[in-house]
Design a protein around this motif. Structure first.
Motif, PDB file in Angstrom:
ATOM      1  N   LYS A  33       0.838  -1.193   0.000  1.00  0.00           N
ATOM      2  CA  LYS A  33       0.000   0.000   0.000  1.00  0.00           C
ATOM      3  C   LYS A  33       0.875   1.246   0.000  1.00  0.00           C
ATOM      4  O   LYS A  33       1.877   1.307   0.697  1.00  0.00           O
ATOM      5  CB  LYS A  33      -0.915   0.009   1.221  1.00  0.00           C
ATOM      6  N   THR A  34       0.479   2.234  -0.803  1.00  0.00           N
ATOM      7  CA  THR A  34       1.199   3.504  -0.837  1.00  0.00           C
ATOM      8  C   THR A  34       0.501   4.491   0.093  1.00  0.00           C
ATOM      9  O   THR A  34      -0.578   4.216   0.619  1.00  0.00           O
ATOM     10  CB  THR A  34       1.233   4.095  -2.255  1.00  0.00           C
ATOM     11  N   ASN A  35       1.091   5.648   0.292  1.00  0.00           N
ATOM     12  CA  ASN A  35       0.485   6.721   1.089  1.00  0.00           C
ATOM     13  C   ASN A  35      -0.445   7.597   0.253  1.00  0.00           C
ATOM     14  O   ASN A  35      -1.033   8.540   0.765  1.00  0.00           O
ATOM     15  CB  ASN A  35       1.567   7.585   1.725  1.00  0.00           C
ATOM     16  N   THR A  36      -0.554   7.296  -1.036  1.00  0.00           N
ATOM     17  CA  THR A  36      -1.344   8.119  -1.949  1.00  0.00           C
ATOM     18  C   THR A  36      -2.837   7.812  -1.834  1.00  0.00           C
ATOM     19  O   THR A  36      -3.238   6.656  -1.815  1.00  0.00           O
ATOM     20  CB  THR A  36      -0.896   7.882  -3.403  1.00  0.00           C
ATOM     21  N   THR A  37      -3.630   8.859  -1.738  1.00  0.00           N
ATOM     22  CA  THR A  37      -5.087   8.757  -1.817  1.00  0.00           C
ATOM     23  C   THR A  37      -5.591   9.894  -2.697  1.00  0.00           C
ATOM     24  O   THR A  37      -4.931  10.926  -2.832  1.00  0.00           O
ATOM     25  CB  THR A  37      -5.765   8.848  -0.430  1.00  0.00           C
ATOM     26  N   LYS A  82     -17.212   9.287  -6.532  1.00  0.00           N
ATOM     27  CA  LYS A  82     -16.758   7.919  -6.268  1.00  0.00           C
ATOM     28  C   LYS A  82     -16.168   7.712  -4.880  1.00  0.00           C
ATOM     29  O   LYS A  82     -15.918   6.591  -4.477  1.00  0.00           O
ATOM     30  CB  LYS A  82     -15.729   7.512  -7.323  1.00  0.00           C
ATOM     31  N   GLY A  83     -15.911   8.775  -4.160  1.00  0.00           N
ATOM     32  CA  GLY A  83     -15.358   8.655  -2.816  1.00  0.00           C
ATOM     33  C   GLY A  83     -13.841   8.692  -2.824  1.00  0.00           C
ATOM     34  O   GLY A  83     -13.211   9.171  -3.754  1.00  0.00           O
ATOM     35  N   THR A  84     -13.229   8.138  -1.751  1.00  0.00           N
ATOM     36  CA  THR A  84     -11.779   8.165  -1.578  1.00  0.00           C
ATOM     37  C   THR A  84     -11.177   6.861  -2.083  1.00  0.00           C
ATOM     38  O   THR A  84     -11.682   5.786  -1.780  1.00  0.00           O
ATOM     39  CB  THR A  84     -11.429   8.371  -0.096  1.00  0.00           C
ATOM     40  N   ALA A  85     -10.084   6.978  -2.821  1.00  0.00           N
ATOM     41  CA  ALA A  85      -9.378   5.814  -3.367  1.00  0.00           C
ATOM     42  C   ALA A  85      -8.006   5.701  -2.701  1.00  0.00           C
ATOM     43  O   ALA A  85      -7.350   6.710  -2.445  1.00  0.00           O
ATOM     44  CB  ALA A  85      -9.199   5.949  -4.874  1.00  0.00           C
ATOM     45  N   SER A  86      -7.591   4.464  -2.441  1.00  0.00           N
ATOM     46  CA  SER A  86      -6.243   4.158  -1.970  1.00  0.00           C
ATOM     47  C   SER A  86      -5.483   3.486  -3.096  1.00  0.00           C
ATOM     48  O   SER A  86      -6.100   2.864  -3.968  1.00  0.00           O
ATOM     49  CB  SER A  86      -6.296   3.189  -0.773  1.00  0.00           C
ATOM     50  N   TYR A  87      -4.170   3.570  -3.055  1.00  0.00           N
ATOM     51  CA  TYR A  87      -3.354   3.026  -4.143  1.00  0.00           C
ATOM     52  C   TYR A  87      -2.370   1.996  -3.620  1.00  0.00           C
ATOM     53  O   TYR A  87      -1.838   2.126  -2.521  1.00  0.00           O
ATOM     54  CB  TYR A  87      -2.614   4.155  -4.873  1.00  0.00           C
ATOM     55  N   TRP A  88      -2.154   0.973  -4.418  1.00  0.00           N
ATOM     56  CA  TRP A  88      -1.256  -0.140  -4.105  1.00  0.00           C
ATOM     57  C   TRP A  88      -0.279  -0.301  -5.261  1.00  0.00           C
ATOM     58  O   TRP A  88      -0.581   0.014  -6.394  1.00  0.00           O
ATOM     59  CB  TRP A  88      -2.063  -1.421  -3.922  1.00  0.00           C
ATOM     60  N   ARG A  89       0.923  -0.839  -4.946  1.00  0.00           N
ATOM     61  CA  ARG A  89       1.879  -1.121  -6.013  1.00  0.00           C
ATOM     62  C   ARG A  89       2.525  -2.464  -5.766  1.00  0.00           C
ATOM     63  O   ARG A  89       2.474  -3.028  -4.719  1.00  0.00           O
ATOM     64  CB  ARG A  89       2.941  -0.040  -6.121  1.00  0.00           C
TER      65      ARG A  89
END
Length: 82
Positions: A65-69, A75-82
């Motif tokens: 998981k990254t710290n990026t949202t 659509k609401g809040t999205a979290s990002y994974w790499r």
């Protein structure tokens, strides 16, 4: 999968969500990082369609998981994974 609010298609930026009939498999190099028969397709006016995959069908042990949202009013809040 979290439910998404669907707005009327007559409004600018409207969303339409439809079930995808088939299997969606996400690969990175030789690894399968997600596979589902429960995908939904998000159609947003002026954008390419996007697949949404239930969290339960993503292999998070292969991701970080990254710290990026980001936040979208539709659509609401999205979290990002790499």
């Amino acid at each position: 999968m979290q439910p998404l609010a669907v707005n009327s298609t007559s409004r600018p930026g409207a969303l339409k969500i439809t079930p995808f009939n088939g299997t969606v498999t996400v690969r990175f190099s030789d690894a399968i990082i997600a596979s589902t028969e429960r995908a939904k397709v998000l159609h947003e006016e002026g954008q390419d369609p996007v697949f949404y995959i239930p969290f339960e069908d993503v292999y998070f042990d292969l991701l970080e998981k990254t710290n990026t949202t980001t936040h979208s009013p539709l659509k609401g809040t999205a979290s990002y994974w790499r």
